[in-house]
Design a protein around this motif. Structure first.
Motif, mmCIF file in Angstrom:
data_model
loop_
_atom_site.group_PDB
_atom_site.id
_atom_site.type_symbol
_atom_site.label_atom_id
_atom_site.label_comp_id
_atom_site.label_asym_id
_atom_site.label_seq_id
_atom_site.Cartn_x
_atom_site.Cartn_y
_atom_site.Cartn_z
ATOM 1 N N PHE A 113 0.817 -1.219 0.000
ATOM 2 C CA PHE A 113 0.000 0.000 0.000
ATOM 3 C C PHE A 113 0.852 1.271 0.000
ATOM 4 O O PHE A 113 0.818 2.038 -0.958
ATOM 5 C CB PHE A 113 -0.968 -0.029 1.180
ATOM 6 C CG PHE A 113 -1.967 1.103 1.167
ATOM 7 C CD1 PHE A 113 -2.943 1.176 0.179
ATOM 8 C CD2 PHE A 113 -1.934 2.100 2.120
ATOM 9 C CE1 PHE A 113 -3.865 2.218 0.143
ATOM 10 C CE2 PHE A 113 -2.845 3.147 2.096
ATOM 11 C CZ PHE A 113 -3.808 3.204 1.111
ATOM 12 N N SER A 114 1.612 1.504 1.069
ATOM 13 C CA SER A 114 2.372 2.762 1.117
ATOM 14 C C SER A 114 3.435 2.695 2.209
ATOM 15 O O SER A 114 3.476 1.758 2.998
ATOM 16 C CB SER A 114 1.442 3.938 1.405
ATOM 17 O OG SER A 114 0.957 3.855 2.737
ATOM 18 N N GLU A 127 5.911 2.563 -9.808
ATOM 19 C CA GLU A 127 5.179 1.721 -10.762
ATOM 20 C C GLU A 127 4.461 0.561 -10.058
ATOM 21 O O GLU A 127 3.237 0.533 -9.980
ATOM 22 C CB GLU A 127 6.177 1.186 -11.793
ATOM 23 C CG GLU A 127 5.575 0.292 -12.837
ATOM 24 C CD GLU A 127 6.599 -0.137 -13.880
ATOM 25 O OE1 GLU A 127 7.187 0.744 -14.537
ATOM 26 O OE2 GLU A 127 6.828 -1.353 -14.023
ATOM 27 N N ALA A 128 5.238 -0.369 -9.534
ATOM 28 C CA ALA A 128 4.653 -1.570 -8.921
ATOM 29 C C ALA A 128 5.713 -2.214 -8.039
ATOM 30 O O ALA A 128 6.907 -2.026 -8.273
ATOM 31 C CB ALA A 128 4.234 -2.554 -10.009
ATOM 32 N N TYR A 164 5.760 10.772 1.419
ATOM 33 C CA TYR A 164 4.898 9.585 1.499
ATOM 34 C C TYR A 164 5.047 8.894 0.156
ATOM 35 O O TYR A 164 5.205 9.556 -0.873
ATOM 36 C CB TYR A 164 3.469 10.072 1.724
ATOM 37 C CG TYR A 164 2.401 9.023 1.784
ATOM 38 C CD1 TYR A 164 2.248 8.228 2.915
ATOM 39 C CD2 TYR A 164 1.506 8.849 0.728
ATOM 40 C CE1 TYR A 164 1.234 7.280 2.986
ATOM 41 C CE2 TYR A 164 0.493 7.908 0.794
ATOM 42 C CZ TYR A 164 0.370 7.121 1.930
ATOM 43 O OH TYR A 164 -0.635 6.192 1.997
ATOM 44 N N ILE A 165 5.017 7.569 0.135
ATOM 45 C CA ILE A 165 5.317 6.866 -1.111
ATOM 46 C C ILE A 165 4.365 5.694 -1.347
ATOM 47 O O ILE A 165 4.020 4.970 -0.411
ATOM 48 C CB ILE A 165 6.808 6.434 -1.107
ATOM 49 C CG1 ILE A 165 7.235 5.880 -2.437
ATOM 50 C CG2 ILE A 165 7.131 5.444 -0.009
ATOM 51 C CD1 ILE A 165 8.752 5.917 -2.629
ATOM 52 N N ALA A 166 3.912 5.585 -2.600
ATOM 53 C CA ALA A 166 3.002 4.490 -2.968
ATOM 54 C C ALA A 166 3.316 4.099 -4.415
ATOM 55 O O ALA A 166 4.175 4.704 -5.057
ATOM 56 C CB ALA A 166 1.551 4.938 -2.845
ATOM 57 N N ASN A 167 2.614 3.116 -4.909
ATOM 58 C CA ASN A 167 2.799 2.664 -6.288
ATOM 59 C C ASN A 167 1.484 2.734 -7.056
ATOM 60 O O ASN A 167 0.417 2.659 -6.467
ATOM 61 C CB ASN A 167 3.271 1.208 -6.310
ATOM 62 C CG ASN A 167 4.758 1.077 -6.047
ATOM 63 O OD1 ASN A 167 5.574 1.760 -6.646
ATOM 64 N ND2 ASN A 167 5.110 0.188 -5.124
ATOM 65 N N LEU A 168 1.612 2.816 -8.353
ATOM 66 C CA LEU A 168 0.442 2.757 -9.235
ATOM 67 C C LEU A 168 -0.298 1.430 -9.043
ATOM 68 O O LEU A 168 -1.524 1.387 -8.961
ATOM 69 C CB LEU A 168 0.970 2.859 -10.671
ATOM 70 C CG LEU A 168 0.032 2.991 -11.823
ATOM 71 C CD1 LEU A 168 -0.744 4.279 -11.694
ATOM 72 C CD2 LEU A 168 0.827 2.984 -13.116
ATOM 73 N N PRO A 189 -8.178 3.415 -10.452
ATOM 74 C CA PRO A 189 -9.122 4.005 -9.486
ATOM 75 C C PRO A 189 -8.575 4.013 -8.055
ATOM 76 O O PRO A 189 -8.899 4.922 -7.282
ATOM 77 C CB PRO A 189 -10.351 3.092 -9.591
ATOM 78 C CG PRO A 189 -10.258 2.465 -10.941
ATOM 79 C CD PRO A 189 -8.790 2.330 -11.228
ATOM 80 N N PHE A 190 -7.748 3.036 -7.720
ATOM 81 C CA PHE A 190 -7.217 2.979 -6.352
ATOM 82 C C PHE A 190 -6.160 4.062 -6.109
ATOM 83 O O PHE A 190 -6.199 4.744 -5.093
ATOM 84 C CB PHE A 190 -6.627 1.590 -6.067
ATOM 85 C CG PHE A 190 -7.661 0.499 -6.034
ATOM 86 C CD1 PHE A 190 -8.775 0.601 -5.198
ATOM 87 C CD2 PHE A 190 -7.553 -0.624 -6.832
ATOM 88 C CE1 PHE A 190 -9.758 -0.386 -5.160
ATOM 89 C CE2 PHE A 190 -8.524 -1.624 -6.805
ATOM 90 C CZ PHE A 190 -9.625 -1.509 -5.969
ATOM 91 N N ILE A 191 -5.254 4.242 -7.058
ATOM 92 C CA ILE A 191 -4.216 5.269 -6.829
ATOM 93 C C ILE A 191 -4.850 6.669 -6.954
ATOM 94 O O ILE A 191 -4.465 7.599 -6.227
ATOM 95 C CB ILE A 191 -2.985 5.091 -7.769
ATOM 96 C CG1 ILE A 191 -1.810 5.952 -7.277
ATOM 97 C CG2 ILE A 191 -3.278 5.386 -9.215
ATOM 98 C CD1 ILE A 191 -1.211 5.562 -5.974
ATOM 99 N N LYS A 192 -5.861 6.775 -7.806
ATOM 100 C CA LYS A 192 -6.549 8.072 -7.953
ATOM 101 C C LYS A 192 -7.178 8.464 -6.604
ATOM 102 O O LYS A 192 -7.011 9.587 -6.124
ATOM 103 C CB LYS A 192 -7.623 7.949 -9.044
ATOM 104 C CG LYS A 192 -8.417 9.192 -9.303
ATOM 105 C CD LYS A 192 -9.304 9.004 -10.534
ATOM 106 C CE LYS A 192 -10.192 10.200 -10.756
ATOM 107 N NZ LYS A 192 -11.411 10.185 -9.951
#
Ligand code: URA
Length: 276
Positions: A113-114, A127-128, A164-168, A189-192
């Motif tokens: 998640f993050s 990216e992933a 803060y860091i997350a992926n597409l 939709p989730f990253i949006k």
């Protein structure tokens, strides 16, 4: 002298493993072989070999497309609905964990998640997850992640405090392959929603897939990197800048110079916006 090649059954386990490695098999991801050259967006791999009549089951070794667009579109609609219903990041994380519409989840060990400071104004989007992230369950913890941390440390930014860091995509594509357009569309939709709920004041997208998906463009990272654009989010606009992916920089260190300029531009923008 016996010149006959050995059949699999005459290999010791160690010899068999060595032979797999020589053939390029570097991990096992399921009990059954999967032909990844087939379109993966619209297939479901047969889980139960006894239910031959089920319209959702397929031959294990030769997956074929079925109900193509409907099934993908249904999953996208489900992802949109789930994401839209989330009121905070915890709910979003739980919703992603429950979502079964993306086939990448079936081969991943963890939903990633993050990480970083949830109170920060700055959001980095990669990216992933890769193999290390998939094992640990956090983004950017492998070699590329360590380089990313060093890059930001060079402009006095630490993951624990300053971003803060997350992926597409929250799931690792098998073998670290590039995500397909269908997978990006399905997870978008989730990253949006992640961005909407986090409300960043500045977004840094790392690598071409993240940049082209978030900016909805076909342009490549070489063209996009270092150029400020605007991310439009529920009525407001947020400055967004694409940079090269650290994984790419590990392979192509000559682009580190460009990235250093981009990092300095980020530092200057943070000062200009008076954010932290
Ligand atoms: N590459 C990414 O884009 N994200 C990660 O989390 C790890 C590697």
């Amino acid at each position: 002298m016996n010149s006959e090649p050995k059949s699999d059954v005459s290999y010791t386990p160690a010899e068999l493993l060595k032979s797999y490695i020589e053939w390029g098999v570097d991990e096992t991801i399921s009990e059954e072989p999967i032909n990844w050259f087939y379109e993966t967006d619209n297939i479901q791999i047969k889980q139960n070999t006894t239910s031959k009549t089920s319209s959702n089951t397929l031959n294990n070794t030769a997956p074929v497309s079925q109900a193509p667009l409907a099934s993908q579109q249904e999953h996208i609609d489900m992802a949109k609905k789930l994401a839209a219903n989330c009121k905070n990041l915890d709910e979003l994380s739980a919703a992603i964990l429950e979502f079964e519409g993306c086939s990448l989840k079936k081969t991943a060990s963890n939903t990633v998640f993050s990480d970083g400071n949830v109170e920060s104004d700055i959001m980095i989007i990669g990216e992933a997850p890769g193999g290390d992230e998939d094992r640990v369950g956090k983004p950017f913890v492998g070699e590329a992640g360590q380089l990313l941390d060093r890059m930001f440390a060079a402009i006095d930014m630490k993951r624990e405090n300053d971003f803060y860091i997350a992926n597409l995509l929250p799931w690792r594509p098998p073998g670290n392959r590039k995500p397909t357009d269908g997978e990006c569309e399905l997870c978008f939709p989730f990253i949006k929603r992640h961005i909407e709920l986090f409300e960043p004041k500045l977004i840094i997208c790392v690598g071409g897939t993240s940049a082209s998906t978030l900016l909805n463009t076909k342009s490549g990272i070489t063209k996009l990197c270092g150029k400020w654009q605007e991310y439009i989010m529920s009525g407001t606009t947020v400055p967004i800048i694409p940079i090269f992916h650290p994984d790419y920089l590990l392979r192509q260190p000559q682009f580190k110079k460009q990235t250093w300029h981009d990092l300095l531009a980020i530092k200057a923008k943070i000062g200009e916006l008076n954010i932290d």
